[in-house]
Motif scaffolding. Structure first.
Motif, PDB file in Angstrom:
ATOM      1  N   LYS A 177      22.128  63.038  68.843  1.00 40.40           N
ATOM      2  CA  LYS A 177      20.871  63.689  68.483  1.00 40.40           C
ATOM      3  C   LYS A 177      20.446  63.343  67.049  1.00 40.40           C
ATOM      4  O   LYS A 177      19.248  63.310  66.739  1.00 40.40           O
ATOM      5  CB  LYS A 177      21.008  65.204  68.643  1.00 40.40           C
ATOM      6  N   ILE A 178      21.422  63.051  66.185  1.00 36.22           N
ATOM      7  CA  ILE A 178      21.105  62.744  64.788  1.00 36.22           C
ATOM      8  C   ILE A 178      20.404  61.387  64.660  1.00 36.22           C
ATOM      9  O   ILE A 178      19.310  61.303  64.083  1.00 36.22           O
ATOM     10  CB  ILE A 178      22.374  62.809  63.917  1.00 36.22           C
ATOM     11  N   PRO A 179      20.991  60.284  65.196  1.00 38.60           N
ATOM     12  CA  PRO A 179      20.248  59.010  65.128  1.00 38.60           C
ATOM     13  C   PRO A 179      18.944  59.048  65.930  1.00 38.60           C
ATOM     14  O   PRO A 179      17.980  58.360  65.570  1.00 38.60           O
ATOM     15  CB  PRO A 179      21.232  57.982  65.705  1.00 38.60           C
ATOM     16  N   LEU A 180      18.897  59.861  66.996  1.00 36.57           N
ATOM     17  CA  LEU A 180      17.653  59.975  67.770  1.00 36.57           C
ATOM     18  C   LEU A 180      16.542  60.568  66.917  1.00 36.57           C
ATOM     19  O   LEU A 180      15.411  60.062  66.911  1.00 36.57           O
ATOM     20  CB  LEU A 180      17.886  60.836  69.015  1.00 36.57           C
ATOM     21  N   ALA A 181      16.839  61.637  66.190  1.00 38.58           N
ATOM     22  CA  ALA A 181      15.828  62.252  65.323  1.00 38.58           C
ATOM     23  C   ALA A 181      15.361  61.271  64.255  1.00 38.58           C
ATOM     24  O   ALA A 181      14.153  61.158  63.969  1.00 38.58           O
ATOM     25  CB  ALA A 181      16.405  63.515  64.673  1.00 38.58           C
ATOM     26  N   PHE A 182      16.309  60.535  63.673  1.00 39.93           N
ATOM     27  CA  PHE A 182      15.956  59.519  62.674  1.00 39.93           C
ATOM     28  C   PHE A 182      15.030  58.466  63.283  1.00 39.93           C
ATOM     29  O   PHE A 182      14.029  58.068  62.669  1.00 39.93           O
ATOM     30  CB  PHE A 182      17.232  58.866  62.136  1.00 39.93           C
ATOM     31  N   GLY A 183      15.356  58.005  64.491  1.00 33.73           N
ATOM     32  CA  GLY A 183      14.547  56.980  65.143  1.00 33.73           C
ATOM     33  C   GLY A 183      13.140  57.453  65.458  1.00 33.73           C
ATOM     34  O   GLY A 183      12.157  56.705  65.268  1.00 33.73           O
ATOM     35  N   ILE A 184      12.999  58.690  65.931  1.00 34.51           N
ATOM     36  CA  ILE A 184      11.670  59.240  66.236  1.00 34.51           C
ATOM     37  C   ILE A 184      10.818  59.290  64.975  1.00 34.51           C
ATOM     38  O   ILE A 184       9.632  58.911  64.978  1.00 34.51           O
ATOM     39  CB  ILE A 184      11.799  60.640  66.870  1.00 34.51           C
ATOM     40  N   ILE A 185      11.417  59.749  63.873  1.00 34.59           N
ATOM     41  CA  ILE A 185      10.685  59.834  62.604  1.00 34.59           C
ATOM     42  C   ILE A 185      10.251  58.440  62.134  1.00 34.59           C
ATOM     43  O   ILE A 185       9.114  58.239  61.685  1.00 34.59           O
ATOM     44  CB  ILE A 185      11.544  60.526  61.527  1.00 34.59           C
ATOM     45  N   MET A 186      11.140  57.452  62.266  1.00 30.83           N
ATOM     46  CA  MET A 186      10.808  56.086  61.843  1.00 30.83           C
ATOM     47  C   MET A 186       9.680  55.499  62.699  1.00 30.83           C
ATOM     48  O   MET A 186       8.769  54.829  62.176  1.00 30.83           O
ATOM     49  CB  MET A 186      12.051  55.197  61.939  1.00 30.83           C
TER      50      MET A 186
END
Length: 508
Positions: free
Chosen positions: A327-336
């Motif tokens: 969930k952590i890299p997913l949130a980062f990816g969505i923001i990017m």
């Protein structure tokens, strides 16, 4: 080593199949001239493939159970390869469209089957790595398609965009025969054919794909053709849902998988992710070529660094997703991803080359950190024996998301450009002082160079400015849609993996 050969075997034909969804786009003008086809007629070369492909994808799990997964995979690659050869020798537009339909039927099963096989050969704690490999294929192929297609069409013949599939297909058939094996739960089954499900699926998905592909060109619901297909699609998909859940003895589509919270939200985010991806990669080359005057080669260079970044970022995102809560890299990816299209919404007509490269590079990074953890989270609680039902659903939602993204941005740009043109032209009157000054200065400049009257130059610039504003609005809408998905991260359940000692442990 065996895992390496399995990965290579399933990803090779999948990459070529996805490449074929976009490789034709830049070769259409060559095909039009060769086969004496009009612009509207030639677009069916793309639409026919997308429709047949979209219809077959959700059926892949059911077809695997009926024929055996290995048999169905070999059949799909064989049909795709043979129809590629037939496309290459097409003698008319009608024959090419027919062979493209066959090609789409053959290619439809490759995406979901390759994903399910990858998830089968990798343990759950390595799903991030598996989906990083898969993500590189499904993301890089549509990006490389126009580049490869344009180079082949310009330097050889458009027929070679089909012929290049033949050696790859033959190698893939041999490798599949030698390397791929069906697990015990995927042996052939004697199932009653779900004829109503097949018919409703074909009508619903097929009509939907035509509506999305032809809607903007036909002026959407001003066209009786689009209205009729839309009604057929909605009714058919509604009946399909009811039939598969309530009446079908052996459903062709397993909608019950959406009861799993991760699977539901995972596919929702995947849909918006591909809306964002396809919407932006459609608009960006058009912007730099039509508004900035870039050549096709320079436009390719704008997109080029993104491929290199993804090649590096996908393996990294896979390793990270394996080690920490995905969930952590997913949130980062969505923001990017949202940030990248926000940057694109700030484009202006004085932007330099690197002003276009940077947002596309940010999008490439974001996609790597969305696709990998998202794919792993989506199927985290799906049993392996149900994987061949889950991956086709994800694949068709992914493809429809791409079609919706393309349809949305082309419609926004077309309609909003007209709106802004009308608003801007209100200031171009003989009573407007800045307009009078501009006319006088242009008169002095143009008269000595025998160019068009100054009014024509001003009007062309007005159209350019109106289109630029419309592009910015389309990018902004993509950004808002993407960032809205950040809330869904909280609804995913944490994947549960087995420790080496055998105990269950949730990833924190």
């Amino acid at each position: 080593m065996k895992r390496f050969w399995i990965v290579l075997t399933v990803m090779l034909p999948t990459f070529i199949e996805i490449l074929d969804t976009t490789i034709n786009n830049v070769a259409l003008r060559h095909i039009q001239g060769s086969l004496s086809a009009g612009v509207d007629e030639s677009t069916w070369i793309i639409t026919s493939y997308l429709v047949s492909n979209a219809v077959v994808i959700p059926m892949a799990g059911w077809l695997s159970r009926v024929f055996g997964r290995k048999n169905y995979l070999i059949f799909s690659i064989s049909l795709f390869t043979i129809s590629s050869f037939l496309c290459g020798i097409s003698w008319s537009l009608s024959s090419l469209i027919f062979f493209r339909i066959l090609q789409g039927i053959g290619g439809g099963g490759l995406q979901p089957l390759s994903q399910s096989i990858l998830l089968e050969v990798f343990p759950k704690e390595k799903y991030g790595t598996a989906m990083a490999i898969y993500g590189m294929g499904i993301i890089m192929a549509p990006i490389l398609g126009p580049i490869v297609g344009g180079w082949i069409a310009d330097n050889f013949s458009w027929r070679w965009i089909y012929y290049i599939n033949i050696p790859v297909g033959i190698i893939s058939i041999l490798m599949t025969y030698l390397v791929i094996e069906d697990p015990p739960y995927l042996k052939r089954e004697k199932l009653k054919v779900d004829y109503p499900g097949i018919i409703l699926l074909a009508l619903g998905i097929g009509c939907l794909q035509v509506v999305l592909d032809k809607g903007e060109r036909e002026d959407w619901f001003e066209s009786n053709f689009i209205v009729t297909l839309s009604i057929i699609s909605v009714v058919s998909l509604g009946l399909l849902l009811w039939w598969e859940l309530k009446r079908a003895e052996h459903p062709i589509v397993n909608f019950r998988l959406f009861k799993d919270k991760n699977f539901f939200f995972g596919n929702l985010v995947m849909f918006f992710t591909f809306v964002n991806l396809f919407g932006s990669i459609i608009l960006l080359p058009i912007y730099v070529q039509n508004l900035m005057g870039y050549t096709a080669f320079l436009a390719g260079l704008v997109l080029g660094p993104a491929g290199l970044i993804q090649f590096i970022a996908f393996p990294i995102s896979g390793k990270i997703s394996d080690r920490i809560n995905p969930k952590i890299p997913l949130a980062f990816g969505i923001i990017m991803c949202a940030y990248s299209t926000h940057l694109m919404s700030l484009f202006n007509l004085q932007a330099g080359f690197w002003d276009f490269v940077y947002p596309r590079a940010v999008l490439a990074l974001g996609m790597a950190f969305v696709i990998t953890p998202l794919a792993a989270l989506t199927v985290a609680y799906i049993p392996k024996e149900k994987m061949q039902d889950a991956t086709p659903l994800s694949a068709v939602i992914r493809n429809i998301g791409g079609s919706v993204g393309t349809a949305i941005v082309t419609t926004i740009v077309s309609q909003r450009a007209q709106f802004h043109q009308f608003r801007l032209i209100e200031n171009l009157t003989p009573y407007d002082i800045p307009y009078q000054i501009a006319i006088e200065k242009l008169n002095e400049y143009l008269q000595t160079r025998a160019f068009l009257p100054p009014e024509g130059a001003i009007y062309r610039e007005l159209i350019r400015q109106a289109q630029a504003i419309a592009f910015n609005e389309a990018f902004w809408i993509l950004s808002v849609g993407m960032i809205s998905m950040i809330a869904t991260v909280f609804f995913f359940r944490k994947p549960i993996y087995k420790k080496k000692g055998g105990a269950q442990d949730a990833v924190h």
